[in-house]
Scaffold this motif. Structure first.
Motif, PDB file in Angstrom:
ATOM      1  N   GLU A   1       3.257  13.023   6.539  1.00 33.86           N
ATOM      2  CA  GLU A   1       4.627  12.461   7.046  1.00 33.86           C
ATOM      3  C   GLU A   1       5.416  12.006   5.897  1.00 33.86           C
ATOM      4  N   PHE A   2       4.924  11.979   4.705  1.00 33.94           N
ATOM      5  CA  PHE A   2       5.551  11.524   3.403  1.00 33.94           C
ATOM      6  C   PHE A   2       5.549  12.336   2.535  1.00 33.94           C
ATOM      7  N   GLU A   3       5.651  13.754   3.049  1.00 29.72           N
ATOM      8  CA  GLU A   3       5.644  14.864   1.934  1.00 29.72           C
ATOM      9  C   GLU A   3       7.089  14.830   1.245  1.00 29.72           C
ATOM     10  N   GLN A   4       6.987  15.066  -0.350  1.00 33.66           N
ATOM     11  CA  GLN A   4       8.247  15.024  -0.981  1.00 33.66           C
ATOM     12  C   GLN A   4       8.563  16.521  -1.118  1.00 33.66           C
TER      13      GLN A   4
ATOM     14  N   VAL B   1       0.865  -1.269  -0.084  1.00 30.78           N
ATOM     15  CA  VAL B   1      -0.085  -0.101  -0.107  1.00 30.78           C
ATOM     16  C   VAL B   1       0.993   1.346   0.101  1.00 30.78           C
ATOM     17  N   HIS B   2       2.173   1.206   0.790  1.00 34.97           N
ATOM     18  CA  HIS B   2       2.618   2.419   0.897  1.00 34.97           C
ATOM     19  C   HIS B   2       3.619   2.813  -0.446  1.00 34.97           C
ATOM     20  N   LEU B   3       4.053   1.689  -1.044  1.00 33.03           N
ATOM     21  CA  LEU B   3       4.757   1.720  -2.209  1.00 33.03           C
ATOM     22  C   LEU B   3       3.455   2.333  -3.519  1.00 33.03           C
ATOM     23  N   THR B   4       2.401   1.849  -3.412  1.00 33.97           N
ATOM     24  CA  THR B   4       1.450   2.072  -4.295  1.00 33.97           C
ATOM     25  C   THR B   4       0.912   3.583  -4.315  1.00 33.97           C
ATOM     26  N   MET B   5       0.905   3.934  -2.786  1.00 33.77           N
ATOM     27  CA  MET B   5       0.460   5.329  -2.743  1.00 33.77           C
ATOM     28  C   MET B   5       1.629   6.305  -3.184  1.00 33.77           C
ATOM     29  N   MET B   6       2.969   6.017  -2.870  1.00 31.32           N
ATOM     30  CA  MET B   6       4.075   6.931  -3.122  1.00 31.32           C
ATOM     31  C   MET B   6       4.219   6.896  -4.684  1.00 31.32           C
TER      32      MET B   6
ATOM     33  N   THR C   1      -5.563   8.296 -14.450  1.00 27.24           N
ATOM     34  CA  THR C   1      -6.910   8.353 -14.226  1.00 27.24           C
ATOM     35  C   THR C   1      -6.976   7.984 -12.701  1.00 27.24           C
ATOM     36  N   VAL C   2      -6.141   6.968 -12.269  1.00 27.46           N
ATOM     37  CA  VAL C   2      -6.197   6.527 -10.858  1.00 27.46           C
ATOM     38  C   VAL C   2      -5.749   7.421  -9.825  1.00 27.46           C
ATOM     39  N   SER C   3      -4.852   8.327 -10.089  1.00 29.35           N
ATOM     40  CA  SER C   3      -4.549   9.406  -9.140  1.00 29.35           C
ATOM     41  C   SER C   3      -5.427  10.344  -9.221  1.00 29.35           C
ATOM     42  N   LYS C   4      -5.852  10.797 -10.169  1.00 28.34           N
ATOM     43  CA  LYS C   4      -6.967  11.900 -10.287  1.00 28.34           C
ATOM     44  C   LYS C   4      -8.249  11.447  -9.540  1.00 28.34           C
ATOM     45  N   ARG C   5      -8.577  10.284  -9.740  1.00 23.15           N
ATOM     46  CA  ARG C   5      -9.911   9.711  -9.147  1.00 23.15           C
ATOM     47  C   ARG C   5      -9.838   9.584  -7.510  1.00 23.15           C
ATOM     48  N   HIS C   6      -8.454   9.208  -7.024  1.00 21.21           N
ATOM     49  CA  HIS C   6      -8.411   8.991  -5.692  1.00 21.21           C
ATOM     50  C   HIS C   6      -7.387  10.233  -5.180  1.00 21.21           C
ATOM     51  N   ALA C   7      -7.410  11.330  -5.611  1.00 16.16           N
ATOM     52  CA  ALA C   7      -6.322  12.383  -5.237  1.00 16.16           C
ATOM     53  C   ALA C   7      -6.579  12.783  -3.822  1.00 16.16           C
ATOM     54  N   ALA C   8      -7.736  12.617  -3.357  1.00 16.92           N
ATOM     55  CA  ALA C   8      -8.020  13.017  -1.997  1.00 16.92           C
ATOM     56  C   ALA C   8      -7.266  11.876  -0.990  1.00 16.92           C
TER      57      ALA C   8
ATOM     58  N   ASP D   1      -3.682  12.327  -1.104  1.00 15.86           N
ATOM     59  CA  ASP D   1      -3.066  13.184  -0.458  1.00 15.86           C
ATOM     60  C   ASP D   1      -3.032  13.083   1.280  1.00 15.86           C
ATOM     61  N   ASP D   2      -4.305  12.435   1.773  1.00 17.61           N
ATOM     62  CA  ASP D   2      -4.376  12.166   3.008  1.00 17.61           C
ATOM     63  C   ASP D   2      -3.263  11.331   3.585  1.00 17.61           C
ATOM     64  N   TYR D   3      -3.139  10.215   2.773  1.00 15.26           N
ATOM     65  CA  TYR D   3      -2.193   9.402   3.261  1.00 15.26           C
ATOM     66  C   TYR D   3      -0.598   9.915   3.112  1.00 15.26           C
TER      67      TYR D   3
END
Length: 225
Positions: free
Chosen positions: A70-73, A40-45, A54-61, A64-66
């Protein structure tokens, strides 16, 4: 003397085969949970740093919450353009006394307070590390050189910075309520290293905002912090 056969039995008993069935189940569940968490962590990052899709736009919120905070770039620490200045946020308050007269407090360095709480702290809070810095970045990105806000986000940034300043200074001092707060930034360029031929003016640059009246909502928010 211990025979080879005895040693083999002892080694086998110490390995996974030597565990009882419940212990094996616990180990298997633990391995599965760790594997799932890493996946999950690797997928989110990956979705966070990858180009928009398409996936990052649909689940953007959810992404970002994840990721935040803590893991800001933040690449300002690295080449090719590392941050070459220190930005401090300071605030002061206007107090009203029992006789109705007003007084102004000295400037309080809020960034220095956060830095002192972080220094030598093995587990510093994310509030001290990120809240004030991110709030000021938010304000600076939503206001022009004349401190005019850009729409609702700009006004929200003003409210956010004002409430942080009020929570740090306190809603009152010596029994005198805070009527207004003022915020400024102090930008100090970092001097180049001795071996560099680069020249830089290290004189601090001030960005002073106007006075903000304290509202009832600000006071309620400050008490809840």
């Amino acid at each position: 003397m211990e025979t080879d056969e005895a040693r083999e039995r002892a080694d086998g008993a110490a390995g996974p085969e030597g565990l009882s069935l419940p212990a094996r189940v616990v180990v298997a569940v633990g391995v599965a949970m760790v594997t799932l968490a890493v996946a999950v962590h690797l997928t989110m990052m990956f979705l966070h740093v990858a180009p928009p899709n398409t996936v990052s736009k649909r689940h953007a919120a959810e992404i970002d919450d994840y990721v935040y905070p803590e893991f800001e770039q933040n690449w300002k620490f690295f080449a090719p353009n590392p941050l070459q200045q220190n930005v401090a946020v300071q605030a002061r308050a206007e107090l009203t006394g029992p006789d109705g007269r007003t007084t102004v407090t000295p400037w309080a360095d809020l960034s220095a307070r956060d830095g002192a709480d972080i220094l030598h702290n093995p587990v510093p809070s994310h509030t001290r590390q990120n809240e004030l810095r991110r709030a000021w970045d938010f304000y600076a990105g939503t206001h022009d050189a004349q401190e005019r806000p850009s729409g609702l986000r700009g006004r929200l940034a003003e409210q956010y910075v004002r409430r942080i300043a009020l929570s740090r200074l306190g809603a009152s001092q010596d029994g005198r309520p805070v009527e207004r707060v003022q915020v400024r930034s102090v930008i100090t360029p970092i001097a180049p290293p001795p071996w560099s031929d680069e020249k830089a003016d290290t004189k601090p640059v001030y960005r002073v905002l106007g006075w903000w009246p304290v509202t009832t909502a600000d006071l309620a928010e400050a008490r809840n912090r």
